[in-house]
Design a protein around this motif. Structure first.
Motif, PDB file in Angstrom:
ATOM      1  N   THR A 106      -2.785  -7.959  -8.704  1.00  0.00           N
ATOM      2  CA  THR A 106      -3.641  -6.811  -8.464  1.00  0.00           C
ATOM      3  C   THR A 106      -2.806  -5.538  -8.438  1.00  0.00           C
ATOM      4  O   THR A 106      -1.793  -5.474  -7.743  1.00  0.00           O
ATOM      5  CB  THR A 106      -4.392  -6.953  -7.137  1.00  0.00           C
ATOM      6  OG1 THR A 106      -5.265  -8.078  -7.229  1.00  0.00           O
ATOM      7  CG2 THR A 106      -5.223  -5.726  -6.838  1.00  0.00           C
ATOM      8  N   ILE A 107      -3.232  -4.544  -9.197  1.00  0.00           N
ATOM      9  CA  ILE A 107      -2.597  -3.228  -9.156  1.00  0.00           C
ATOM     10  C   ILE A 107      -3.348  -2.398  -8.128  1.00  0.00           C
ATOM     11  O   ILE A 107      -4.481  -1.981  -8.361  1.00  0.00           O
ATOM     12  CB  ILE A 107      -2.613  -2.567 -10.547  1.00  0.00           C
ATOM     13  CG1 ILE A 107      -1.816  -3.411 -11.541  1.00  0.00           C
ATOM     14  CG2 ILE A 107      -2.060  -1.141 -10.478  1.00  0.00           C
ATOM     15  CD1 ILE A 107      -1.968  -2.984 -12.976  1.00  0.00           C
ATOM     16  N   ASN A 108      -2.742  -2.217  -6.955  1.00  0.00           N
ATOM     17  CA  ASN A 108      -3.379  -1.467  -5.875  1.00  0.00           C
ATOM     18  C   ASN A 108      -3.331   0.024  -6.182  1.00  0.00           C
ATOM     19  O   ASN A 108      -2.269   0.575  -6.443  1.00  0.00           O
ATOM     20  CB  ASN A 108      -2.688  -1.749  -4.549  1.00  0.00           C
ATOM     21  CG  ASN A 108      -2.889  -3.177  -4.090  1.00  0.00           C
ATOM     22  OD1 ASN A 108      -2.037  -4.029  -4.294  1.00  0.00           O
ATOM     23  ND2 ASN A 108      -4.024  -3.451  -3.485  1.00  0.00           N
ATOM     24  N   CYS A 109      -4.484   0.665  -6.139  1.00  0.00           N
ATOM     25  CA  CYS A 109      -4.589   2.090  -6.430  1.00  0.00           C
ATOM     26  C   CYS A 109      -5.088   2.819  -5.186  1.00  0.00           C
ATOM     27  O   CYS A 109      -5.990   2.328  -4.501  1.00  0.00           O
ATOM     28  CB  CYS A 109      -5.562   2.327  -7.586  1.00  0.00           C
ATOM     29  SG  CYS A 109      -5.102   1.487  -9.118  1.00  0.00           S
ATOM     30  N   PRO A 110      -4.537   3.980  -4.888  1.00  0.00           N
ATOM     31  CA  PRO A 110      -4.983   4.715  -3.692  1.00  0.00           C
ATOM     32  C   PRO A 110      -6.409   5.216  -3.851  1.00  0.00           C
ATOM     33  O   PRO A 110      -6.874   5.507  -4.957  1.00  0.00           O
ATOM     34  CB  PRO A 110      -3.986   5.870  -3.604  1.00  0.00           C
ATOM     35  CG  PRO A 110      -3.465   6.042  -4.989  1.00  0.00           C
ATOM     36  CD  PRO A 110      -3.472   4.682  -5.616  1.00  0.00           C
ATOM     37  N   ALA A 114      -3.122   3.736   7.209  1.00  0.00           N
ATOM     38  CA  ALA A 114      -2.243   4.433   8.143  1.00  0.00           C
ATOM     39  C   ALA A 114      -1.081   3.508   8.479  1.00  0.00           C
ATOM     40  O   ALA A 114      -1.294   2.420   9.016  1.00  0.00           O
ATOM     41  CB  ALA A 114      -2.993   4.805   9.414  1.00  0.00           C
ATOM     42  N   PRO A 115       0.163   3.890   8.163  1.00  0.00           N
ATOM     43  CA  PRO A 115       1.299   2.990   8.386  1.00  0.00           C
ATOM     44  C   PRO A 115       1.697   2.852   9.855  1.00  0.00           C
ATOM     45  O   PRO A 115       2.549   2.044  10.182  1.00  0.00           O
ATOM     46  CB  PRO A 115       2.423   3.626   7.575  1.00  0.00           C
ATOM     47  CG  PRO A 115       2.062   5.071   7.483  1.00  0.00           C
ATOM     48  CD  PRO A 115       0.562   5.115   7.441  1.00  0.00           C
ATOM     49  N   SER A 116       1.084   3.641  10.750  1.00  0.00           N
ATOM     50  CA  SER A 116       1.381   3.544  12.177  1.00  0.00           C
ATOM     51  C   SER A 116       0.318   4.315  12.931  1.00  0.00           C
ATOM     52  O   SER A 116      -0.433   5.125  12.362  1.00  0.00           O
ATOM     53  CB  SER A 116       2.761   4.126  12.500  1.00  0.00           C
ATOM     54  OG  SER A 116       2.767   5.524  12.273  1.00  0.00           O
ATOM     55  N   LEU A 155       0.800  -1.210   0.000  1.00  0.00           N
ATOM     56  CA  LEU A 155       0.000   0.000   0.000  1.00  0.00           C
ATOM     57  C   LEU A 155       0.839   1.269   0.000  1.00  0.00           C
ATOM     58  O   LEU A 155       0.312   2.362  -0.118  1.00  0.00           O
ATOM     59  CB  LEU A 155      -0.955  -0.018   1.188  1.00  0.00           C
ATOM     60  CG  LEU A 155      -1.952  -1.183   1.136  1.00  0.00           C
ATOM     61  CD1 LEU A 155      -2.748  -1.262   2.422  1.00  0.00           C
ATOM     62  CD2 LEU A 155      -2.873  -1.074  -0.060  1.00  0.00           C
ATOM     63  N   GLU A 156       2.153   1.128   0.154  1.00  0.00           N
ATOM     64  CA  GLU A 156       3.050   2.284   0.065  1.00  0.00           C
ATOM     65  C   GLU A 156       3.547   2.498  -1.359  1.00  0.00           C
ATOM     66  O   GLU A 156       4.135   3.531  -1.668  1.00  0.00           O
ATOM     67  CB  GLU A 156       4.258   2.089   0.981  1.00  0.00           C
ATOM     68  CG  GLU A 156       3.925   1.912   2.446  1.00  0.00           C
ATOM     69  CD  GLU A 156       5.145   1.530   3.250  1.00  0.00           C
ATOM     70  OE1 GLU A 156       5.918   2.429   3.597  1.00  0.00           O
ATOM     71  OE2 GLU A 156       5.335   0.323   3.519  1.00  0.00           O
ATOM     72  N   LEU A 157       3.338   1.525  -2.232  1.00  0.00           N
ATOM     73  CA  LEU A 157       3.873   1.586  -3.588  1.00  0.00           C
ATOM     74  C   LEU A 157       2.983   2.422  -4.494  1.00  0.00           C
ATOM     75  O   LEU A 157       1.771   2.517  -4.294  1.00  0.00           O
ATOM     76  CB  LEU A 157       3.990   0.171  -4.167  1.00  0.00           C
ATOM     77  CG  LEU A 157       5.032  -0.738  -3.512  1.00  0.00           C
ATOM     78  CD1 LEU A 157       4.797  -2.186  -3.899  1.00  0.00           C
ATOM     79  CD2 LEU A 157       6.433  -0.304  -3.920  1.00  0.00           C
ATOM     80  N   SER A 158       3.588   2.981  -5.517  1.00  0.00           N
ATOM     81  CA  SER A 158       2.818   3.715  -6.519  1.00  0.00           C
ATOM     82  C   SER A 158       2.194   2.732  -7.501  1.00  0.00           C
ATOM     83  O   SER A 158       2.619   1.579  -7.623  1.00  0.00           O
ATOM     84  CB  SER A 158       3.726   4.687  -7.276  1.00  0.00           C
ATOM     85  OG  SER A 158       4.633   3.958  -8.101  1.00  0.00           O
TER      86      SER A 158
END
Length: 780
Positions: free
Chosen positions: A550-554, A713-715, A525-528
């Motif tokens: 799967t290409i995860n999109c924000p 949220a990464p943290s 989820l941090e990747l573009s």
């Protein structure tokens, strides 16, 4: 230092649970007992090579498909083959003699038998006449494709195959079919066709019409009952009736807009699939298996297994890190022989499926653990990893084809082999000349060899390695697993899970949990989007079938950028495209939201704010309750505002209270620092910096009350930063009511509702709906 530490990831409670619940049979006491049972079944006619296969399983170098683990060497009446494609569905209720395929009701029966024995199945519904078409035999009007799909969906709902595995289905419709408009939007209806993945097969002609701005015809070989055709054309010497004509861009936008909001349908570039198929001289492909990695002919099968790349790095995380090429090639050779044996030893749901499998001896050898391999090699997942991904793909392909040639000399070529036609396959042109010469001289045992499939629970069983071609989803998280279920309730148990790559990295000498992670330790989820596409395209280049990725999109991605993903995938030579973008409208009626205008930037603070603000006796504010899923603790965030003379509100002081002893001191320090900064001016830049903090324990999807869409949220610190930034924004993103009071914020993983545990924790990974709490997988 290589491979999996037998005292580490393999001993995670969740790994042991997966083995016990999904793959253990009878009184097997350890995974080694399971391995021996599987080898006895698969190598019943090839005991000469059984020992090396058993060693590959024990070393966790070779990962058979889940159906093989569950069925091989048992007396269960189940297939060891993961997935199939339906026979051609004739445009009639019963089978018409002399025509290819079977009637609608017999095809439904084949799907039922296949799922009962544990196999998923894909169907091309493009052969069924559309809604409004004439049914001359009965003088009636056709109801179209969608009601027939509902029959398949109802059948799937009633059949529970071996163990707790539910059936998986792929419904496919061609882009020229008149029902494609209804098909694209069918799953926007709540709880409709829930047992299907759906994809549109898109032709090169359609993509050309799209690029050139032309119109597109939707038509069929059967006339409309009302006779109101746009035009009657001729195709293959017979009339073809145009039901609708619309701009190609309009149809493409309907497909991509629906996927933007609902994650389906996927697209399959079907002309490219057929042009690049090794066996296009003896078959035509119109559909895929449920997760899309195996385009298959009627009655075709996918016989799956994977090389564990997470095990293939020498001296990981060092300057000397390198691929153990000999070990990799040995695992590939074992895998090809293993899967070829499965074709001869597995039960098949129907005789036609067995006949098709043995005629072409198609296998689906792929890999898992790519994300973990890249981490150990200190290579960031994305565009920079492309050379290594291609190098790995080439080595695996060459080793697989060489082994298949050796098997041809030992056992004979596949029956449908035609030397002259097979030599023209585009994939063969990539292989070394000496290997092509060997194929010409000796033939080959398997018509198609390579695929990249979802690995789901088998990857967890092997130490929670990163799944398939995907990056790591999360480093460290808690997973709720259903351990007991009755008709009225289910009992779950929480398991702490560590990603395999994280397990190795976090136990390196000198590891500092407070230090920032290096750039190669990055999660999905941090990747573009560009990172995902680059790796997917690189992986596809050395696969003769297809890949599940799967290409995860924000969630915040614009529709225009999302639409471009599909065009890029086509330009880069991919055979299909599956995306996932978290969406707040999923499950509601399809609608297109207007884009809100950008908020103006706030003016610089006046001189009143440049000095340290003095605290009034009374401040208004809000207290927000945060339940952080990673540690299960409650945190209470209080934000008090200072009101200037002109009515403007600015954040003045911040308090965080918690019963968590572990985090109490850190929260106290954070609040004192933030409050001091707020009293000296605009602290938004600090809030933005907090949003970039990553926790070694992993992050979570979080949807805050008042938000339409959740975000990752990464943290916990990053979540607090996000809340503070949103509170300070000139246009309130979160707190629309400026009056003082208390708001409760619930934190959860903002995915789709899981069909099993009913939590919003299901995400599309490898083209497959997968729950990160209970482990449910729609594809496996």
């Amino acid at each position: 230092m290589t491979g999996i530490d037998s005292q580490g990831p393999l001993d995670q409670p969740v790994t042991v649970h997966i083995w016990r619940e999904k793959y253990r049979h009878g009184d097997e006491a350890t995974p080694s007992d399971t391995f021996r049972r599987v080898i006895a079944g698969v190598y019943a006619r090839d005991m000469q090579h059984a020992a090396e296969a058993l060693a590959a399983l024990e070393a966790r170098d070779w990962v058979p498909g889940g159906r093989i683990f569950a069925g091989a060497g048992t007396a269960k009446r189940v297939t060891w083959i993961n997935c199939f494609v339906s026979p051609t569905i004739q445009d009639s209720m019963d089978t018409e003699p002399g025509q290819p395929g079977v009637g609608i009701m017999p095809a439904l029966s084949v799907a039922a038998f296949t799922q009962q024995q544990g196999g998923g199945i894909g169907m091309d519904f493009g052969t069924i006449r559309p809604d409004g078409a004439l049914v001359a035999r009965t003088g009636s009007v056709s109801s179209g494709v969608i009601p027939f799909m509902a029959m398949w969906d109802g059948m799937c709902l009633t059949i529970r195959s071996s163990g707790s595995r539910r059936g998986a289905m792929m419904g496919v419709l061609p882009v020229w079919h008149p029902d494609v408009l209804a098909f694209v939007t069918a799953k926007t209806r709540k709880d409709f066709l829930k047992n299907f993945n759906v994809s549109v097969t898109i032709t090169d002609d359609f993509m050309a019409a799209l690029e050139e701005g032309r119109h597109w015809d939707l038509g069929f070989a059967v006339p409309r009952a009302d006779g109101k055709h746009v035009e009657v054309l001729e195709k293959e010497g017979a009339p073809w009736y145009v039901y609708h004509r619309l701009p190609a861009a309009e149809l493409f936008d309907l497909i991509t807009r629906t996927t933007y909001d609902f994650a389906e349908p996927g697209v399959i570039f079907i002309d490219r699939v057929n042009a690049l198929n090794n066996l296009n001289y003896c078959e035509t492909i119109a559909a895929t298996n449920p997760c899309g990695e195996q385009p298959l002919p009627p009655n075709g099968d996918c016989d799956l297994g994977h090389v564990n790349l997470a095990n293939m790095v020498l001296d990981p995380f060092t300057d000397a890190a390198r691929i153990d090429w000999d070990r990799l090639k040995a695992a590939v050779a074992t895998g090809v022989r293993f899967l070829d044996n499965v074709l001869d030893t597995s039960p098949f749901p129907t005789p036609e499926q067995r006949e098709e499998a043995l005629a072409k001896r198609r296998i689906g050898l792929g890999y898992t653990g790519l994300g973990n391999l890249l981490q150990q090699m200190r290579v960031r997942y994305g565009a920079g990893a492309v050379p290594l991904v291609e190098q790995l793909g080439e080595a695996i392909a060459v080793a697989a084809y060489r082994t298949s040639v050796e098997l041809a000399q030992e056992r004979g070529v596949f029956p449908a082999y035609d030397a002259e036609s097979f030599a023209r396959a585009p994939f063969l042109a990539k292989l070394p000349q000496d290997l092509r010469d060997d194929i010409a001289a000796h033939g080959i045992r398997n018509g198609v060899l390579l695929t990249l499939a979802p690995t789901g629970t088998t990857s967890i069983f092997y130490g929670n390695v990163s799944s398939g071609v995907e990056p790591t989803f999360s480093w460290h998280y808690n997973r709720a697993v259903v351990v007991e279920q009755t008709a009225t309730e289910q009992k779950t148990e929480q398991f702490e899970v560590e990603d395999y790559g994280w397990f190795l990295y976090s136990r390196l000498p000198g590891f500092d949990p407070a230090a920032p992670l290096p750039d190669y330790m990055i999660s999905a989820l941090e990747l573009s989007v560009e990172d995902h596409i680059a790796v997917a395209a690189a992986a596809q280049r050395w696969v003769d079938a297809a890949i599940s990725k799967t290409i995860n999109c924000p969630a915040a991605m614009s529709y225009e950028a999302f639409r471009e993903v599909y065009l890029t995938a086509y330009r880069m030579g991919m055979k299909g495209c599956t995306t996932y973008r978290p969406s707040g409208v999923r499950g509601s009626v399809l609608s297109v939201a207007e884009t809100a205008p950008s908020a103006p930037k706030p003016a610089p603070f006046a001189s009143e704010e440049q000095a340290i603000l003095k605290r009034p006796e009374i401040l208004s504010g809000k207290t927000i309750k945060i339940k952080w899923p990673v540690d299960g603790e409650n945190y209470y965030l209080t934000i008090n505002d200072y009101v200037h003379g002109d009515g403007r509100r600015v954040t003045f002081e911040i308090f965080i209270s918690t019963s968590s002893v572990e985090n109490f001191e850190a929260m106290a320090a954070l609040t004192r620092t933030l409050s001091a900064a707020c009293r000296r001016g605009d602290a938004t830049f600090l809030f933005e910096e907090l949003e970039r903090v990553h926790s070694p324990k992993g992050g979570s999807f979080v949807r805050l009350e008042g938000e339409k869409k959740g975000r990752y949220a990464p943290s916990l610190i990053a979540l607090i930063g996000r809340i503070l930034r949103m509170h300070s924004a000139p246009q309130q993103e979160l707190f629309d009511d400026p009056a003082p009071g208390v708001e409760t914020v619930g934190a959860e993983e903002n995915g789709e509702e899981c069909p099993n545990c009913k939590r919003d924790t299901a995400h599309r990974i490898e083209g497959c709906l997968t729950c990160f709490q209970c482990g449910f997988s729609k594809c496996g």
